[in-house]
Design a protein around this motif. Structure first.
Motif, PDB file in Angstrom:
ATOM      1  N   SER A 123       0.899  -1.361  -0.045  1.00 24.69           N
ATOM      2  CA  SER A 123       0.204  -0.100  -0.135  1.00 24.69           C
ATOM      3  C   SER A 123       0.897   1.183   0.171  1.00 24.69           C
ATOM      4  O   SER A 123       0.483   2.323  -0.308  1.00 24.69           O
ATOM      5  CB  SER A 123      -1.122  -0.069   1.154  1.00 24.69           C
ATOM      6  N   ASP A 124       2.195   1.376   0.222  1.00 28.10           N
ATOM      7  CA  ASP A 124       2.952   2.428   0.536  1.00 28.10           C
ATOM      8  C   ASP A 124       3.822   2.502  -0.975  1.00 28.10           C
ATOM      9  O   ASP A 124       4.513   3.362  -1.130  1.00 28.10           O
ATOM     10  CB  ASP A 124       4.185   2.279   1.676  1.00 28.10           C
ATOM     11  N   TRP A 127       2.809   2.843  -7.034  1.00 29.19           N
ATOM     12  CA  TRP A 127       1.860   2.430  -8.162  1.00 29.19           C
ATOM     13  C   TRP A 127       0.438   1.737  -7.325  1.00 29.19           C
ATOM     14  O   TRP A 127      -0.460   1.174  -8.013  1.00 29.19           O
ATOM     15  CB  TRP A 127       2.471   1.213  -9.139  1.00 29.19           C
ATOM     16  N   ALA A 129      -1.896   2.598  -5.816  1.00 24.36           N
ATOM     17  CA  ALA A 129      -3.359   3.413  -6.102  1.00 24.36           C
ATOM     18  C   ALA A 129      -3.899   2.862  -7.557  1.00 24.36           C
ATOM     19  O   ALA A 129      -5.277   2.731  -7.542  1.00 24.36           O
ATOM     20  CB  ALA A 129      -3.088   4.793  -5.969  1.00 24.36           C
ATOM     21  N   GLU A 130      -2.988   2.461  -8.350  1.00 20.75           N
ATOM     22  CA  GLU A 130      -3.521   1.969  -9.854  1.00 20.75           C
ATOM     23  C   GLU A 130      -3.959   0.487  -9.662  1.00 20.75           C
ATOM     24  O   GLU A 130      -4.524  -0.113 -10.229  1.00 20.75           O
ATOM     25  CB  GLU A 130      -2.614   2.428 -10.848  1.00 20.75           C
TER      26      GLU A 130
END
Ligand code: GTB
Length: 217
Positions: A123-124, A127, A129-130
């Motif tokens: 999650s960090d 990429w 978010a995509e």
């Protein structure tokens, strides 16, 4: 013959019954087999004694006399083959139930596991978010197809089987995502599985392990 399975000494799911000892416990409860549990730490899992049972250093494992098994699907299959209650007597119906076991683990589960990995470990990443929406789209495709097939039926192919047991165990991993709520038929299907007395006993037993472990401050 005593049956011994292994489970996390301290499960990262905090007692939600999402680790893979859960389907094994559930299958044993469904067929009425008593079993013992050996709890293992993350460190012990990677040591030679545990790797002798599971070369990948993971839980669950299953011991019954001279027989040692790993892979939760194979263990559930072993249990289902030896005791009545999880596979139909009719040969064709039995093969269809086995087909659903494979469908759960090799067609429906992979994008769900990928999602867990993305949420926990990635999650960090820039990429992330995509990537997550792309994974979710793959999960939704499977949920849509599965919901279509299930329709208004209670279980996937006639009576409750090991195929349903594994499918429900796989779908439960989506509870936290909220995605199951988009498919009322599947939501109800999972709830039916979770309402089975054997599931309830298995869930309570794994929760007791979590509750008995010393909690971090
Ligand atoms: N294909 C094997 C099987 O089905 O038995 C996979 C076994 C597996 O993934 N075992 C995991 C394990 O031992 C535990 S269940 N991991 C430790 C390691 O690899 O070092 C997977 C799991 C872990 C945590 C959650 N959770 O926190 O929600 C859910 C599921």
């Amino acid at each position: 013959m005593t049956i011994t399975i292994t489970a996390f000494e301290r499960s990262p799911d905090r007692g939600q019954g999402l680790a893979r000892d859960m389907p094994v416990r559930w299958a044993l409860e469904e067929v009425g087999l008593a079993y013992e549990v050996r709890l293992v730490s993350f460190e012990a899992m990677k040591e030679p004694p545990h790797r002798a049972a599971n070369p990948f250093g993971q839980i669950p494992t299953y011991e019954e006399g001279e027989l040692t098994l790993f892979e939760s699907g194979a263990i559930v299959f072993h249990i289902a083959q030896r005791r009545s209650g999880l596979l139909p007597d009719d040969a064709d119906a039995r093969d269809r139930a086995v087909t659903w076991m494979f469908a759960a683990l090799s067609t429906v589960e992979p994008p769900i596991v990928e999602r867990s990995m993305a949420v926990i470990f990635e999650s960090d990443k820039p990429w992330a978010a995509e990537r997550l929406p792309a994974i979710d789209a793959r999960i939704r495709t499977r949920l849509h197809e599965l919901a279509d097939r299930l329709g208004d039926a209670e279980w996937l192919d006639g009576a409750f089987s090991a195929g349903d047991l594994l499918m429900v165990a796989v779908l439960r991993r989506l509870h936290r995502s909220g995605m199951l709520d988009e498919y009322p038929g599947l939501h109800a299907y999972v709830a039916r599985g979770e309402a089975r007395p054997a599931f309830q006993r298995a869930f309570a037993d794994q929760l007791a392990v979590f509750n008995a472990a010393p909690q971090p401050d």
